[in-house]
Design an enzyme around this catalytic site. Sequence first.
Site, PDB file in Angstrom:
ATOM      1  CG  HIS A 307      -2.069   0.914   1.124  1.00 11.64           C
ATOM      2  ND1 HIS A 307      -1.987   2.265   1.355  1.00 11.64           N
ATOM      3  CD2 HIS A 307      -3.336   0.676   0.740  1.00 11.64           C
ATOM      4  CE1 HIS A 307      -3.165   2.815   1.149  1.00 11.64           C
ATOM      5  NE2 HIS A 307      -4.006   1.885   0.768  1.00 11.64           N
ATOM      6  CG  ASP A 365      -8.431  -4.158  -3.019  1.00  8.30           C
ATOM      7  OD1 ASP A 365      -7.636  -3.229  -3.231  1.00  8.30           O
ATOM      8  OD2 ASP A 365      -9.667  -4.020  -3.045  1.00  8.30           O
TER       9      ASP A 365
END
Length: 430
Positions: A307, A365
């Site tokens: 991320h 996700d």
Amino acid sequence: MSDEAYRLTSPDGSEMELPVRKGTLGPDVIDVARLYREQRVFTYDPGFVSTGSCESDITYIDGEQGILMYRGYPVEQLAEHSSFIEVSYLLLHGELPTGAQLEAFDNTIRMHTMLNEGMLSFFKGFRYDAHPMAMLSAVVGSMSAYYHDEMDASNPEHRDIFSHRILAKLPTIAAAAYKLNIGQPFIYPRNDLNFTENLLHMLFAVPAEPYEIDPVAAEALDLLFILHADHEQNCSTSTVRMAGSSGANPYSAIAAGISALWGPAHGGANEAVLNMLEEIGDVSQIGKFVEKAKDKNDPFRLMGFGHRVYKNFDPRATIIREMCYRVLQKLDRKDTPLFDLAQELEQVALKDEYFIEKNLYPNVDFYSGIIYKALGIPTSMFTVMFALGRAVGWTAHWREMISDSKTKIARPRQLYTGPAGRDYVLVDKR
Ligand code: SDX
């Protein structure tokens, strides 16, 4: 504005002070607005890794501590006590609603779920196997054709009507895209159902028999939408802000955000995670794929990992992993190969030096697709589900941007590396 400043000395010895601005939480910012005017240089930050694009009161993230707050409320508390409709009100209006405000807001959303019948004809033009994200982006963009006259962005009432239409109609459009993909008739929304019940009804009901809504599925979707509702200045939200900064019709700006979300580096990752897990197939193959992810010469990445901001656990991934377990239990799923594989993959990756050194953890996700699949939602619809949650965040950021008197059209500059000036050569001389 703080009195602190960074002092800049240019190569020719000239000096300037760059003021420091402090927010409520998080890193200070260096205000470089005068830099080009006074020093004739630009800052350079591809991907905006170290760049703050705006001031915002909506969402705060701390990537080191793994903190996510909507309007100051920790996402863990909202996940435990709130609902997606209540969180939507909070994101749009800045405060938690009273009982009466929540009831009125919920009722308004229920009353805006139908589409103009003309919009349904678009679905007759798509191929049956069109990707639902392509259909969602196209039909949402067409809303600017249907509602162009009632869209004076300077009018707070028009901004509220726009917000209600986006929140209420996107599930109907998403379900219509899914029904096209599976060759079933479009199912109209029902005003007696709440936000997630209505979505399940439009996705899975058929005219031939009654459809009974599974409360486990409705609760799981509501929590997933809360967790996906907003996330600061991510790629798709920044796209909505940029498109909206030109004064473009906000329905078109939301359609631009949907397109940006679709990429596998962003919201498209949830679909890519399931495809990756199915490609890995078995725990015996995990080592091979982890090595591929570490190989600089191999474009393969461990989807659902890493991320830009979180260099620790994504708090949403932690909640979703626990929810995954509960949903599969409640759905009485004994056979959970994908969830078992995902958990094993997570354990192997988190013990690997490469992932530890680069602070790569599961993100929002990584587990969400396993829940969607368990609820009967196909992989191609996963990013659409992400968009249904994030649409309220995009809308809240558009409202904040458009009502800020300091907003200017977003227009970055560049480092030019092309050819210096040269003269045209006639074709017979080339
Ligand atoms: C979302 O911004 C948001 O807030 C997004 C989001 C939201 O709610 O809006 O949180 C939603 O988009 C989550 C992210 C979903 N994407 C994926 O899961 C795709 C896989 N992840 C990566 O592509 C990547 O981690 C990103 C895109 C998420 C972040 O990329 P960055 O910040 O540009 O970091 P990077 O690509 O520079 O990676 C740093 C290093 C690199 O190695 P070096 O060049 O330093 O040697 O880590 C490596 C990368 O190669 N790396 C990975 C990896 N992610 C980063 N290596 C293997 N597998 C991965 N998944």
